[in-house]
Design a protein around this motif. Structure first.
Motif, short mmCIF file in Angstrom:
data_model
loop_
_atom_site.label_atom_id
_atom_site.label_comp_id
_atom_site.label_asym_id
_atom_site.label_seq_id
_atom_site.Cartn_x
_atom_site.Cartn_y
_atom_site.Cartn_z
N UNK A 229 -41.48 -28.18 -26.67
CA UNK A 229 -40.26 -28.86 -26.26
C UNK A 229 -40.33 -29.11 -24.76
N UNK A 230 -40.15 -30.36 -24.35
CA UNK A 230 -40.25 -30.71 -22.94
C UNK A 230 -41.57 -31.32 -22.55
N UNK A 231 -42.38 -31.71 -23.55
CA UNK A 231 -43.66 -32.36 -23.26
C UNK A 231 -43.45 -33.62 -22.42
N UNK A 232 -42.33 -34.29 -22.65
CA UNK A 232 -41.95 -35.46 -21.86
C UNK A 232 -40.45 -35.46 -21.68
N UNK A 233 -39.98 -36.04 -20.58
CA UNK A 233 -38.54 -36.08 -20.29
C UNK A 233 -38.18 -37.44 -19.71
N UNK A 234 -36.95 -37.88 -19.98
CA UNK A 234 -36.47 -39.15 -19.43
C UNK A 234 -34.95 -39.15 -19.54
N UNK A 235 -34.32 -40.23 -19.11
CA UNK A 235 -32.87 -40.36 -19.20
C UNK A 235 -32.51 -41.84 -19.22
N UNK A 241 -22.01 -45.98 -21.46
CA UNK A 241 -22.21 -45.97 -20.01
C UNK A 241 -22.39 -44.56 -19.47
N UNK A 242 -22.51 -43.59 -20.36
CA UNK A 242 -22.75 -42.21 -19.96
C UNK A 242 -24.25 -41.91 -20.03
N UNK A 243 -24.71 -41.11 -19.09
CA UNK A 243 -26.12 -40.73 -19.05
C UNK A 243 -26.47 -39.84 -20.23
N UNK A 244 -27.61 -40.11 -20.81
CA UNK A 244 -28.14 -39.30 -21.91
C UNK A 244 -29.55 -38.86 -21.53
N UNK A 245 -29.85 -37.58 -21.80
CA UNK A 245 -31.17 -37.05 -21.49
C UNK A 245 -32.03 -37.09 -22.76
N UNK A 246 -33.25 -37.60 -22.62
CA UNK A 246 -34.19 -37.67 -23.74
C UNK A 246 -35.33 -36.70 -23.49
N UNK A 247 -35.64 -35.88 -24.48
CA UNK A 247 -36.68 -34.86 -24.34
C UNK A 247 -37.60 -34.94 -25.55
N UNK A 248 -38.90 -35.03 -25.27
CA UNK A 248 -39.87 -35.20 -26.34
C UNK A 248 -40.65 -33.93 -26.65
N UNK A 249 -41.08 -33.84 -27.90
CA UNK A 249 -42.01 -32.81 -28.34
C UNK A 249 -42.99 -33.47 -29.29
N UNK A 250 -44.27 -33.24 -29.09
CA UNK A 250 -45.28 -33.96 -29.87
C UNK A 250 -45.49 -33.36 -31.25
N UNK A 251 -44.95 -32.15 -31.50
CA UNK A 251 -45.15 -31.52 -32.80
C UNK A 251 -43.86 -31.04 -33.45
N UNK A 252 -42.73 -31.14 -32.76
CA UNK A 252 -41.44 -30.84 -33.37
C UNK A 252 -41.39 -29.47 -34.01
N UNK A 253 -41.03 -29.44 -35.28
CA UNK A 253 -40.98 -28.18 -36.00
C UNK A 253 -41.96 -28.13 -37.17
#
Length: 962
Positions: A229-235, A241-253
């Motif tokens: 969790x946190x392999x990649x991050x963006x927003x 119009x509200x900021x949303x944080x996107x967080x990537x995981x390459x293998x999930x669960x």
């Protein structure tokens, strides 16, 4: 000499970008410093500081700690950032004393005047118990902000966040800094550490204050995560119009990549996942951009492979919100690499809006393409959603080109691109982009001399120009060509059928015209057509064709209209033509309403009838709302940047004739925003008819057709159950001391043909002092996510609370379950034999439909009294059981005596002895009577005889068989 206004203009829209955005002649290559070793990974991460016009380039293996370099993009000067001095002060160690590779600069991310980086592999002796001897080496990364040559160490995450859900020593370590993102507000910083535990992400909200970060870890139950969790991050503002944080995981669960979305309260509000392939590393890279005017998210999957014959080809998935107010993302397109081992999508960056069309241009790298050489692909913000690449960059002599990317956000010039190449001859390449102007052509004709045999005409050619915001100085030479087609009747000046001139665009003038372009035509009385001509435009010299790069040189944008055709007709019998045109619109849409999702396409057609003079330049403008156009006749074109379609008649429309535009194919919406029944949704087709297409302010006829849209509400069903299913039993003591919990579960299923976005329900809850709700009482489980609905926007009276809840999207064949949890508060509910029970009722209503359902739970008092029939029944059953037990004991011989034969023999012996003693006793009595009583005083009568005590049979048996 007079001017005629009876002209039909037919614009041929040429939407093309003649050359690429990035200028190959601007290429600059900055090779690694000579004192760096070959495996220093120079260019592993790069960033750009606009205020200082410098690149930041990391070399995480350039020393034991790692190194960061500055590159002045204007002068080419390379300097090393002096982290060694800061480390000596912070840790009290020399660089040579560092025994482990810290990897400083694994990721470098910059704002305008600062940058953020970490040492994710920093190790220190850490104490995890109260005993000093328990200090052990632990990996605890350290992150920094450097601003104005001052370095600030960021605080660790809190111990509470570190120990969340774990006490394992290995899980308490971290490795922050493998991914870093600075939000557009230049204050919020996301730092990901995917290497240890399940992965962690920290959020620093205040750039210039040394506050402890917030940990993003509130994963909903429906979106579990186990790996990186946190392999990649963006927003980005993906949903509103509200900021949303996107967080990537390459293998999930489960091995499939996932991307999670969090609001500013750090609540998990949704996720997207790719279950097509395990191990495609979906989510390894995240990039936010504006495409087609919508905030979009690009997700890299660099090890994607389409079939078993390929490997590590790579792909990029592009998502946008399904609709306004929806927390669900829709997959727009998948752009796939072309070569195995290329790792297409390993790095992605938005270059910003280079051509001022409101869309960002995108760079996507495949750093191992062509046996490790690498390549970078450039896409326009419009073309990328059609999978059209514009440019492929692959300089000679570099390897792993595209391992890292960074956009150069310049203040007075167009943005550029920096590309890291960490392979052989580690280098960073910089390319500058070129601005674009939007050019649109127009023209007109005046008849200067209308002699009997020949006519003298004058053509005016005009160029309308839209300029970019930067650069300020613009240089471009347009080559304009006027060509006539009926050259058997007309010629241009000096007998030619073509005339060319150069229009210089230097000053920012919006319109540039050239007059006095002469033409001569035969006066043919039998033909209404006087002249047919075309004006075209091209760049005389393209910027990339020049030897030296010049930032003031520009390209022609995709929105340019580079061709313009016009026809000139005679007057109607010497007077102004007055056609009488009428619109007729028909459609396959059903009335009174169209059920959304009932068809994949519909058609409408437009006919124009004329009851007046001949119409030479008619056109119809079509404006649509609520549906997309997928196909239209060749005589129609889409107006650039809009949803407006313009259809132009190629021929004249005579009196009592018709112009049939033909069928226009629509793709009606397959989804609808869920709402109350008072809101209306429509497909609207507005048709505007012009007799002279060159005069859009003179409307001849206008028709607006509106087709009501209605969702399929008949096939949405609500079912429910209670937990426990039966009564909720309570006792008098339990009412005073215990909290009794129970739930009402509602299941909403869409079996219809409409996709519903943002479905809302109205929930009625009992408002009583003896009922308590958790802080977030309503849990919603959708197909893709888990949501929580607080009791807000509520109305309340003495008996009930009514609240509205958005349960998210309800697509076709989907189910959503909604759980209402309740508790009986101790010492609040009074039940007795006069009032032994009470009913608790909740109601769920699906807004915009007629669907409503209520569930009831009977809270019932249990008292310690037993009815007579229960006692009687129990007695009978007890006697039966006793009889069965006795019978069983008898059958198994449990009641039989073990020495019965011996007992019989003993009884006979005792009986014999008793007879014998009786005879002896009688003889003694007879003898005694014959003697004197004074001799045998002890003998008495029978009443006075002393009886000899005899042992009972049982006693004798016990005595004998001891």
């Amino acid at each position: 000499m007079f001017s005629s206004t009876f002209t039909c203009f037919c614009i041929l829209e040429t939407l093309l970008l003649t050359h690429a955005f990035l200028n190959k002649n601007s290429l600059k290559i900055f090779r690694k410093p000579d004192n760096l070793k070959d495996d220093s990974l120079y260019g592993f991460s790069i960033a750009y500081q606009s205020k200082h016009s410098r690149l930041l380039v990391s070399a995480p293996q350039g020393s034991h700690a790692g190194q960061i370099y500055y590159i002045n993009v204007n002068t080419g000067k390379i300097t090393k950032d002096a982290w060694e001095k800061y480390f000596r002060k912070l840790f009290g160690v020399e660089d040579d004393d560092i025994k482990h590779d810290w990897w400083l600069g694994t990721t470098v991310t910059a704002g305008s005047d600062f940058y953020v980086t970490c040492i994710p592999r920093y190790t220190e002796m850490h104490l995890y118990s109260n005993k000093s001897e328990d200090k052990v080496p632990a990996e605890l990364s350290i992150c920094f902000i450097k601003q104005n040559d001052m370095s600030y160490k960021l605080q660790y995450i809190s111990e509470r966040d570190r120990t969340l859900n774990t006490t394992n020593f290995r899980d308490l370590m971290d490795s922050f800094g493998w991914s870093i993102h600075v939000a557009s507000n230049q204050e919020d910083i996301l730092i990901g550490g995917a290497a240890l535990y399940t992965g962690r992400v920290s959020l620093y909200n205040a750039l210039k204050t040394n506050r402890q970060p917030k940990s993003i870890n509130q994963i909903s139950a429906d979106n579990p995560v186990k790996y990186n969790f946190g392999y990649s991050v963006s927003s980005g503002q993906f949903f509103s119009n509200q900021t949303v944080y996107a967080i990537g995981t390459t293998f999930g669960d489960k091995g499939y990549g996932k991307v999670y979305f969090f609001n500013t309260n750090l609540d998990n509000i949704g996720a997207i996942k790719n279950e097509d392939q395990v191990g495609s590393m979906f989510g390894a890279v995240l990039c936010s951009a504006t495409l087609h005017g919508r905030p979009s998210l690009l997700v890299g999957a660099p090890t994607f492979a389409e079939n078993q014959d390929s490997y590590d080809v790579g792909a990029v998935y592009i998502y946008a919100a399904k609709s306004i107010g929806s927390n669900s993302m829709k997959l727009m397109i998948v752009i796939k690499g072309t070569k195995s081992g290329g790792y297409f999508g390993h790095s992605i960056v938005s270059l910003g809006d280079l051509d001022d069309d409101g869309n960002d241009e995108i760079a996507i790298a495949a750093p191992y393409e062509d046996n490790g050489k690498g390549a970078v692909y450039i896409y326009s913000g419009v073309g990328i959603l059609e999978g059209k690449k514009m440019e492929r960059i692959q300089p000679e002599g570099l390897h792993s080109f595209g391992f890292s990317l960074a956009a150069l956000q310049k203040e007075n010039e167009c943005n550029g691109l920096a590309v890291g190449a960490i392979g052989t001859n580690s280098s960073v390449a910089v390319l500058d982009s070129m601005a674009s102007i939007t050019v649109k052509l127009n023209g007109s004709i005046e008849i200067k001399n209308n002699a009997t045999k020949r006519q003298e005409l004058e053509i005016t050619s005009c160029v309308s120009v839209e300029y970019p915001k930067k650069p300020v100085e613009i240089k471009a030479d347009l080559e304009i060509t006027i060509q006539i087609f009926n050259n058997e009747l007309c010629t241009l000046d000096k007998g030619k059928d073509q005339f060319t001139y150069v229009q210089n665009i230097k000053e920012r003038k919006s319109k540039l015209c050239k007059n006095n372009i002469k033409a001569n035509c035969l006066n043919n009385e039998e033909n209404n057509l006087i002249i047919s001509y075309e004006i075209t435009a091209t760049l005389k010299e393209y910027p990339e064709d020049t030897i030296d790069y010049d930032p003031s040189r520009v390209l022609l944008s995709e929105r340019s209209h580079l061709s313009y055709q016009a026809n000139k007709y005679k007057l109607c019998e010497g007077k102004i033509c007055k056609p009488v045109l009428k619109l007729h619109v028909s459609s396959t849409f059903l009335k009174p309403y169209y059920i959304v999702g009932s068809s994949s396409s519909e058609y409408f057609s437009v006919n124009v009838s004329n009851s007046g003079d001949t119409a030479y330049g008619a056109c119809v403008e079509l404006r649509l709302r609520g549906a997309l156009v997928s196909q239209f006749p060749s005589e129609c074109t889409t107006q650039a940047g809009t949803d407006t379609i313009i259809c132009k008649n190629k021929y004249s429309i005579g009196k009592d004739q018709q112009w049939v535009v033909g069928k226009i194919k629509l793709e009606p919406r397959q989804d609808i925003i869920a709402s109350t029944s008072t809101e209306k949704y429509n497909v609207e087709i507005k048709s505007v008819l012009y007799n002279d297409c060159n005069k859009p302010d003179q409307v001849d006829d206008e028709v607006t057709e509106t087709y009501a849209l209605k969702g399929d509400t008949k096939n949405i069903y609500i079912t429910g159950q209670t937990n426990p299913e039966g009564d909720v039993d309570v006792t008098p003591n339990g009412l005073r001391t215990e909290r009794k919990s129970f739930e009402h579960l509602y299941i909403i299923e869409n079996k219809g043909i409409t996709n519903w976005n943002g479905m809302k329900v109205q929930i009625t809850l009992p408002n009583a002092s003896y009922i308590a709700y958790p802080e977030v009482p309503i849990k919603i489980y959708t197909v893709t996510s888990y949501l929580e609905c607080a009791i807000d926007n509520r109305t309340q009276d003495d008996n009930a609370t009514v609240t509205t809840c958005n349960i998210g999207d309800l697509l076709r064949s989907d189910k959503t379950s909604l759980t209402i949890s309740m508790e009986i508060v101790p010492n609040k509910l009074e039940l007795d034999e006069n009032k032994p029970n009470i009913t608790v009722t909740t109601t769920l209503k699906l807004l915009g439909t007629s669907q409503i359902l209520s569930k009831e739970s009977l809270v019932k008092l249990q008292v310690a009294s037993v009815p007579i029939w229960v006692i009687a029944t129990a007695s009978v059953i007890g006697l039966l059981l006793f009889g069965l037990v006795v019978f069983a004991l008898y059958e198994f011989g449990f009641l039989k005596r073990r020495n019965k034969d011996k007992l019989v023999a003993l009884k006979k012996e005792v009986y014999r002895q008793s007879i014998r003693r009786s005879h002896i006793r009688n003889s003694m009595r007879a003898t005694a009577r014959r003697k004197s009583t004074e001799d045998v005083q002890f003998l008495t009568d029978d009443a006075d005889d002393i009886q000899e005590r005899e042992m009972t049979i049982d006693e004798q048996l016990q005595q004998r068989y001891k």
